[in-house]
Each structure stands twice: as structure tokens, then as C-alpha cells.
Design a protein around this motif. Structure first.
Motif: not given
Length: 361
Positions: A1-9, A93-98, A104-108
Motif C-alpha cells: 500500500m502506498q504511504a499516505v502523506q500527512t497534511r498540514p491541516d 463520513q466513512e473511514v477509507t484509510v487507516v 507509531g501514530r496512525f493516519v486516518v
């Protein structure tokens, strides 16, 4: 799975709860007692989950110290109970990515573009993304929502109507009995007539409900027909009845104003199935110490999880949230030892809850 980029917001938080049903709401409370901040996400436009979506007015009898309450009353009370903790809701809203990050944190992420950075994730999604199973009868679709229903949102709309109720489970029997009760029983939603249809003479419902149904049939307060819906009867764009084929192979038209069909839910885990969690029969495997999943930092509570001896009860889900909250505390406060405290005596918890500490003589 391609890494998700965290956003400033991206929104930073201690916990993300997926699912705003009763168990998800009570998870907010148990986390709040430990001063763990939470955001809660649900695909529905309002909190309450199945309690609100499927049976807002159906009585619930197994909540401790509450002899009886409706799904709506339970939801309203839970929302009041969690007010001190200021949880943020992301509804519709539906969670699409975890995805777990290196720290150690999660991006949701959700389908509406909301992105959260969280130390823990709690899945409280009930049976997942659920839809009622529908009547498979040609031409029925155009009457769904007007004369054909798979849930009861407003009992008042069925008062004085000729009801055809289809199903053999608790929902079908409960609503048949409910609409049989008149003003003398404190229920203003009595139907003009009720015909219950089930494909066989056996039921997957509480024996007391089945016995009561047979009593009402003998008293001619309602009718029971063994058979299946195989067609519709309509006139001038109005549904006037259903064609019911009995075990004898004969098809009869059963007239009605409204149809209630209860065939249960078709559960779909949806994107949860792609999060890399250990699954067993489309349910999330957890331990019984912390209700943690196979991925450290992700917990699952309520009907969505499975473990030896699991019972799908709201009561069981409430218990699971308490242990899950304590299981999550080391991820949120790695350098702090969290002690068990009691809401009856702890000044710290009284401060968190916004109540005055009682004085005992």
C-alpha cells in the motif's frame, strides 16, 4: 500500500473512534475518564448506530439500572453522559484509510477528505456498514420508503393502517405485537389490522413473543400466514397488496396499506477488511485483556469483534470499552502509570466530569 502523506491541516488527537453507536459513544466516556481526547467518525448523519437507524422506538430491557428504554432514549442519555469530554463528531463520513506511521501514530482519512493523526484507533462499527436485506419481488422498488419499509422510524405512520409484516425474527414479532397494542396498553400506534407472514411455522424469536402472537391470532386480533411474497398487487400507482405463495403452492393476494419486511442485516466490513487486521468470519479478532486487534494500537469493541465466548450484547460492548481504554492508555501516556479510580470517590474524576465531590459523614 502506498504511504499516505500527512497534511498540514491534519487533526491531531489521542484517539479516533470509528462508529457512533451506543458502544462507540460509551467508549468516549471511558476514554474521557482517563483524560484521553477522542474524535468519533460515523457513516450515518447522526449518532446512535443501529439503535437509531433500525429501532429508535423499540424497547430495550437489558441496560443495567434502566428497566426499559428505547434506542433513541439510550442514545440521548449516552450523548448527555459524554458531554463533559467534548468529543468531536465527524458524521456522514466513512473511514477509507487507516495507516500506521513510523512514529507509531496512525493516519486516518475519510471519504470527505478529513485527515486525523491519532495515537490509537477504536473500531466500534457494529456489524460494519450494514443494509437491511430487501424483498426480492419484481416491481417492489418503487414503493420502498412510501409503502414498503425495512425499518420503523416513525411508528405513528402505521397507526390505523392495514399492516403486512414479513419475517420470523425478533424484529418482526416485536413490531407485530407492538402494533397490536392499543390505547389501553399505553400505545397510540395501534394498527387497523395486522397480518404476519413467515416462510415456515418456526420462528427465530423469543418464545414468549411467539406464544403471545399465537394468543392474539386465536383472539382474532391478528393473523399469521405461512408463505412467501412472490408478487405485488397494485392499482393506479398504489400498492394494494402482496401475492403470497403458501406451502401448498397456492398464491393468494393479501391486501394491505403498508408492508414491513424484516429479513435482518447484510453486514459488510467495507474498508475495515483492508486494514490488515486479523479477521475471523468477517469479524475482528481481539484479545480479552485489552480488546486489542492484531495491530498494536488498534482496538475493536462491540459487535464488530470476536473472541471465545463472545456475546453480541450492548452490555458486553460497554464492558469491552472500559478494558480497551485502559489498554490504550500506555500509547497515549507512555511515561505515566494510569491507576483505576472510582467515579463515586475520586476528586480527580469529579473534576473531569464537572461535578462537585460529595461530602460523606
Amino acid at each position: 500500500m502506498q504511504a499516505v502523506q500527512t497534511r498540514p491541516d491534519a487533526i491531531e488527537t489521542d484517539a479516533v473512534i470509528v462508529g457512533a453507536g451506543p458502544v462507540g459513544l460509551f467508549q468516549v466516556f471511558e476514554l474521557g475518564l482517563l483524560e484521553i481526547n477522542a474524535h468519533i467518525i460515523d457513516s450515518l448523519a447522526y449518532p446512535g448506530g443501529q439503535c437509531i437507524e433500525l429501532y429508535p422506538d423499540k424497547p430495550i430491557y437489558d441496560i443495567p439500572a434502566v428497566p426499559v428504554c428505547t434506542g433513541k432514549e439510550l442514545t440521548d442519555n449516552l450523548l448527555r453522559q459524554i458531554e463533559p469530554f467534548g468529543a468531536t463528531f465527524h458524521l456522514g463520513q466513512e473511514v477509507t484509510v487507516v495507516q500506521k506511521l513510523e512514529d507509531g501514530r496512525f493516519v486516518v482519512e475519510t471519504n470527505k477528505g478529513t485527515q486525523l493523526l491519532t495515537k490509537t484507533v477504536f473500531i466500534a462499527g457494529g456489524v460494519g456498514s450494514f443494509q437491511p436485506r430487501t424483498l426480492k419481488v419484481e416491481g417492489i422498488e418503487k414503493y420502498e420508503g412510501e409503502q414498503v419499509h425495512y425499518r420503523v422510524k416513525s411508528p405513528a405512520q402505521f397507526a390505523g393502517k392495514n399492516l403486512l409484516i414479513i419475517g420470523g425474527g425478533d424484529s418482526a414479532l416485536d413490531w407485530a405485537l407492538n402494533f397490536c397494542a392499543g390505547h389501553a396498553d399505553g400505545n397510540p400506534h395501534k394498527a387497523e389490522s395486522i397480518i404476519l407472514v413467515h416462510r415456515r411455522d418456526g420462528f427465530k424469536a423469543a418464545p414468549a413473543s411467539v406464544a403471545r402472537m399465537h394468543e392474539l391470532c386465536e383472539a382474532q386480533e391478528m393473523q399469521f400466514i405461512v408463505g412467501q411474497a412472490t408478487g405485488i398487487d397494485e392499482r393506479d400507482g398504489v400498492l394494494t397488496g402482496l401475492k403470497i405463495t403458501g406451502n401448498d403452492g397456492i398464491t393468494r393476494v393479501v391486501p394491505c396499506d403498508q408492508v414491513l419486511a424484516f429479513f435482518g442485516l447484510s453486514p459488510k466490513l467495507g474498508p475495515i477488511a483492508e486494514w490488515g487486521l486479523a479477521l475471523e468470519r468477517k469479524q475482528i479478532v481481539v484479545d480479552t485483556e485489552k480488546f486489542e486487534t492484531s495491530v498494536p494500537g488498534i482496538f475493536a469493541v462491540g459487535d464488530v469483534n470476536t473472541y471465545p465466548g463472545k456475546k453480541k450484547l450492548i452490555l458486553s460492548g460497554f464492558h469491552e470499552t472500559a478494558l480497551a481504554a485502559f489498554g490504550a492508555a500506555p500509547y497515549v501516556f507512555p511515561d505515566k502509570r494510569v491507576h483505576l479510580q472510582y467515579t463515586t470517590t475520586s476528586p480527580k474524576l469529579h473534576k473531569v466530569l464537572g461535578v462537585e465531590s460529595p461530602v460523606f459523614d
